[in-house]
Scaffold this active site. Structure first.
Site, PDB file in Angstrom:
ATOM      1  N   ASP A  28      30.720  96.188  45.692  1.00 42.93           N
ATOM      2  CA  ASP A  28      31.249  94.978  45.965  1.00 42.93           C
ATOM      3  C   ASP A  28      32.866  94.943  45.334  1.00 42.93           C
ATOM      4  O   ASP A  28      32.930  94.460  44.269  1.00 42.93           O
ATOM      5  CB  ASP A  28      30.416  93.962  45.611  1.00 42.93           C
ATOM      6  CG  ASP A  28      30.828  92.481  46.100  1.00 42.93           C
ATOM      7  OD1 ASP A  28      32.114  92.431  46.368  1.00 42.93           O
ATOM      8  OD2 ASP A  28      29.968  91.559  46.038  1.00 42.93           O
ATOM      9  N   GLU A  80      48.197 111.470  27.104  1.00 42.36           N
ATOM     10  CA  GLU A  80      46.849 112.044  27.200  1.00 42.36           C
ATOM     11  C   GLU A  80      46.772 112.684  28.457  1.00 42.36           C
ATOM     12  O   GLU A  80      45.969 113.304  28.911  1.00 42.36           O
ATOM     13  CB  GLU A  80      45.721 111.126  27.075  1.00 42.36           C
ATOM     14  CG  GLU A  80      45.505 110.188  27.986  1.00 42.36           C
ATOM     15  CD  GLU A  80      43.986 109.407  27.522  1.00 42.36           C
ATOM     16  OE1 GLU A  80      43.980 108.598  26.952  1.00 42.36           O
ATOM     17  OE2 GLU A  80      43.067 109.781  28.277  1.00 42.36           O
ATOM     18  N   CYS A 112      45.344 105.611  24.092  1.00 42.04           N
ATOM     19  CA  CYS A 112      46.291 104.789  24.891  1.00 42.04           C
ATOM     20  C   CYS A 112      47.293 104.575  23.655  1.00 42.04           C
ATOM     21  O   CYS A 112      47.951 103.443  24.168  1.00 42.04           O
ATOM     22  CB  CYS A 112      45.317 103.671  25.164  1.00 42.04           C
ATOM     23  SG  CYS A 112      44.487 104.195  26.815  1.00 42.04           S
ATOM     24  N   HIS A 234      46.811  95.854  24.212  1.00 39.69           N
ATOM     25  CA  HIS A 234      46.504  96.879  25.006  1.00 39.69           C
ATOM     26  C   HIS A 234      45.478  96.161  26.102  1.00 39.69           C
ATOM     27  O   HIS A 234      44.469  95.745  26.051  1.00 39.69           O
ATOM     28  CB  HIS A 234      45.837  98.119  24.262  1.00 39.69           C
ATOM     29  CG  HIS A 234      45.310  98.997  25.397  1.00 39.69           C
ATOM     30  ND1 HIS A 234      46.084  99.670  26.228  1.00 39.69           N
ATOM     31  CD2 HIS A 234      44.163  99.310  25.489  1.00 39.69           C
ATOM     32  CE1 HIS A 234      45.460 100.811  26.899  1.00 39.69           C
ATOM     33  NE2 HIS A 234      44.020 100.727  26.408  1.00 39.69           N
ATOM     34  N   LYS A 239      40.128  92.107  31.507  1.00 40.84           N
ATOM     35  CA  LYS A 239      39.400  90.910  30.956  1.00 40.84           C
ATOM     36  C   LYS A 239      39.356  91.331  29.247  1.00 40.84           C
ATOM     37  O   LYS A 239      39.201  90.231  28.696  1.00 40.84           O
ATOM     38  CB  LYS A 239      37.958  91.570  31.278  1.00 40.84           C
ATOM     39  CG  LYS A 239      36.675  91.008  30.845  1.00 40.84           C
ATOM     40  CD  LYS A 239      35.520  91.741  31.621  1.00 40.84           C
ATOM     41  CE  LYS A 239      35.164  93.100  31.344  1.00 40.84           C
ATOM     42  NZ  LYS A 239      34.117  93.661  31.824  1.00 40.84           N
ATOM     43  N   ASN A 266      45.586 100.395  34.230  1.00 44.05           N
ATOM     44  CA  ASN A 266      45.769 100.756  32.876  1.00 44.05           C
ATOM     45  C   ASN A 266      46.558 101.789  32.919  1.00 44.05           C
ATOM     46  O   ASN A 266      45.926 102.996  33.375  1.00 44.05           O
ATOM     47  CB  ASN A 266      44.350 101.060  32.111  1.00 44.05           C
ATOM     48  CG  ASN A 266      44.522 101.352  30.724  1.00 44.05           C
ATOM     49  OD1 ASN A 266      45.776 101.344  30.254  1.00 44.05           O
ATOM     50  ND2 ASN A 266      43.401 101.773  30.255  1.00 44.05           N
ATOM     51  N   SER A 296      41.785 104.919  21.689  1.00 48.18           N
ATOM     52  CA  SER A 296      40.284 105.148  21.771  1.00 48.18           C
ATOM     53  C   SER A 296      40.227 106.436  20.688  1.00 48.18           C
ATOM     54  O   SER A 296      40.956 107.180  20.659  1.00 48.18           O
ATOM     55  CB  SER A 296      39.520 105.538  23.081  1.00 48.18           C
ATOM     56  OG  SER A 296      39.429 104.470  23.774  1.00 48.18           O
TER      57      SER A 296
END
Lengths: 347, 142
Positions: A28, A80, A112, A234, A239, A266, A296
């Site tokens: 959706d 990366e 990142c 970052h 969200k 991102n 990460s």
């Protein structure tokens, strides 16, 4: 004092809508876009990679700073998605900005946050008088496995910052970092796409590291959230940074100007650095910026940045973040798959 | 494995990354690619290295719809003769613009792009392409 002498960004022209990716995988679209806080993402052209994105951003930074590129003594490119596994992207950038051969160069990788690690390295080299200016770049053409949750956000873009001591447009007052061994997201040597720990990328990874670095910085500077005008976190999606702001008690209006993720996705190593550039594009002299990157693996670099009056003399030289965000052309999933080399049968 | 064409691309890096050519101090003519001798002035010519501003206009162009296999991903694309503001014309791709929007006389500026890859494991060749000049707005909130 050490600071930002100039900065520049680059965002490729192509975009794909979250809804169009969702349609391919039977999801959706509108619900997914709203849930992720990512409505469209940037897509690099078939002839764009980290070397070309980093170069365009670096050329903008040099023009903005009005410096002789031969005075840059160090170039570090964080990414990366370096085009070569062995051969530094920075060497290509150095030659393409007409930099001096008498300079040091290396590529960085820390998911990142490789670009902000490059900023810290340049700060150290400048402050120890080893170099006059350092060029720190964060750029990516992020990979997302077709059908994976990452595909909705993995985007392309980059930002370049020239670090030095004379007349900075913004002073970097303090920086701290927080690093642990947290395998929330990784890519093994030779693999085309990264893997991740799904919900594990949240609390023990993103929120723990940004939260810890932010609190460490507040403690070190003996300040509170109220002392800052703008916040940049970052942006793996739209969200997480909003939730992070809520946890730290950051008023919404101090964070929203940096949320470029909603319109470009991102950009990995470029993410927090493009968010910071968006703030530098609009902030009044005297404003204080609180910026925290996240990579990460995992770690965060946090910075306190004060905007100087000098910034007013440099504005209007090069395209802003918004200029790049607004320059766009939508492509469908098939074109995106072709450009991103997801169609393997094509030579 | 030894790769054959490395030296020929490496030799041109300086001139194709930044559009560096030559300028004759005697007759004032600009050249790209760089020339060792000025064809106008011969022995009397005095050439100096010159970095072009990278600004110019489309002199003429063609839309490529049948491309060699390695460029198939980019079809349709535009190949143009770009006339630099200093005078020389060069052949280059026009990017960041749809083929139907390219027109003769269009203002363009040089950008940095991947030109070709020597296979999956070979070198990547970078250089100039051109794009429409970009609108630069102010840095205000509005």
């Amino acid at each position: 004092m050490v600071g930002i002498i100039g900065y520049g960004v680059y965002i490729p022209r192509y975009r794909i809508k979250t809804e169009d990716i969702a349609a391919v995988w039977g999801e959706d679209g509108p619900k997914l876009a709203k849930g992720l806080g990512v409505y469209e993402k940037s897509v690099p052209g078939p002839d764009e990679d980290v070397a070309t994105i980093a170069t365009e951003a670096a050329r903008n930074a040099v023009k903005y700073a009005r410096i002789d590129p031969k005075d840059i003594g160090a170039i570090y490119v964080g990414s990366e998605s370096h085009p070569y596994a062995v051969k530094p992207t920075g060497t290509i950038v150095l030659e393409a900005i007409d930099g001096s051969h008498e300079s040091t160069c290396a590529d960085y990788e820390f998911a990142c946050k490789a670009g902000t690690a490059a900023i810290q390295t340049c700060m150290g080299l400048v402050q120890s008088k080893m170099i006059k200016y350092g060029l720190a770049i964060g750029a990516d053409t992020a990979q997302g496995r077709p059908g994976d949750a990452l595909e909705y956000s993995a985007a392309a873009g980059g930002a370049a910052y020239i670090i030095g001591e004379d007349n900075p447009v913004a002073t970097i007052e303090t920086t701290v970092s927080f690093t642990t061994d947290t395998p929330d997201f990784w890519r093994r040597e030779g693999e085309d796409f990264p893997s991740h720990g799904a919900r594990f990328t949240g609390e023990p990874a993103y929120f723990r590291h940004i939260g810890s670095a932010a609190r460490l910085l507040l403690e070190k500077t003996n300040t509170t959230i109220e002392d800052y005008d703008y916040f940049v976190f970052h942006m793996p999606n739209g969200k997480f940074p909003v939730n992070m702001g809520r946890q730290l008690g950051v008023p919404k209006e101090k964070l929203q100007e940096s949320l470029v993720v909603r319109k470009i996705g991102n950009t990995y190593s470029g993410s927090a650095m493009i968010g910071l550039a968006r703030i530098l594009d609009i902030a009044e002299p005297g404003s204080k910026i609180f910026a925290v990157s996240y990579g990460s693996g995992a770690g965060s670099d946090a910075f306190v940045i004060r905007v100087e009056k000098e910034i007013e003399k440099h504005r209007g030289e090069v395209p802003t973040v918004d200029d790049y965000i607004e320059r766009k052309k939508y492509v469908d999933y098939a074109t995106y798959a072709k450009y991103r080399r997801k169609i393997k049968a094509l030579a | 494995m030894a790769e054959k064409p490395v030296a020929q691309f490496w030799r041109k890096i300086r001139s194709v990354y930044n559009i560096v050519g030559t300028h004759c101090k005697t007759c004032g003519e600009y050249y790209f690619p760089p020339r060792p001798v000025c064809p106008n002035c011969r022995r009397k010519g005095e050439l100096e290295e010159y970095k072009f501003k990278g600004l110019g206009k489309v002199y003429t162009f063609s839309v490529v719809r049948q491309a060699p296999p390695e460029f198939k991903r980019q079809v349709p694309y535009v190949i143009a003769q770009v006339e630099l503001d200093e005078g020389p014309r060069l052949t280059a791709q026009i990017v960041n613009c749809d083929p139907e929007d390219v027109h003769i006389g269009m203002r363009v500026r040089a950008c940095f792009r991947k030109i070709r890859e020597m296979g999956g494991g070979g070198i990547i060749v970078y250089g100039y392409k051109f794009e429409p000049t970009m609108k630069v707005t102010g840095h205000n909130k509005e």
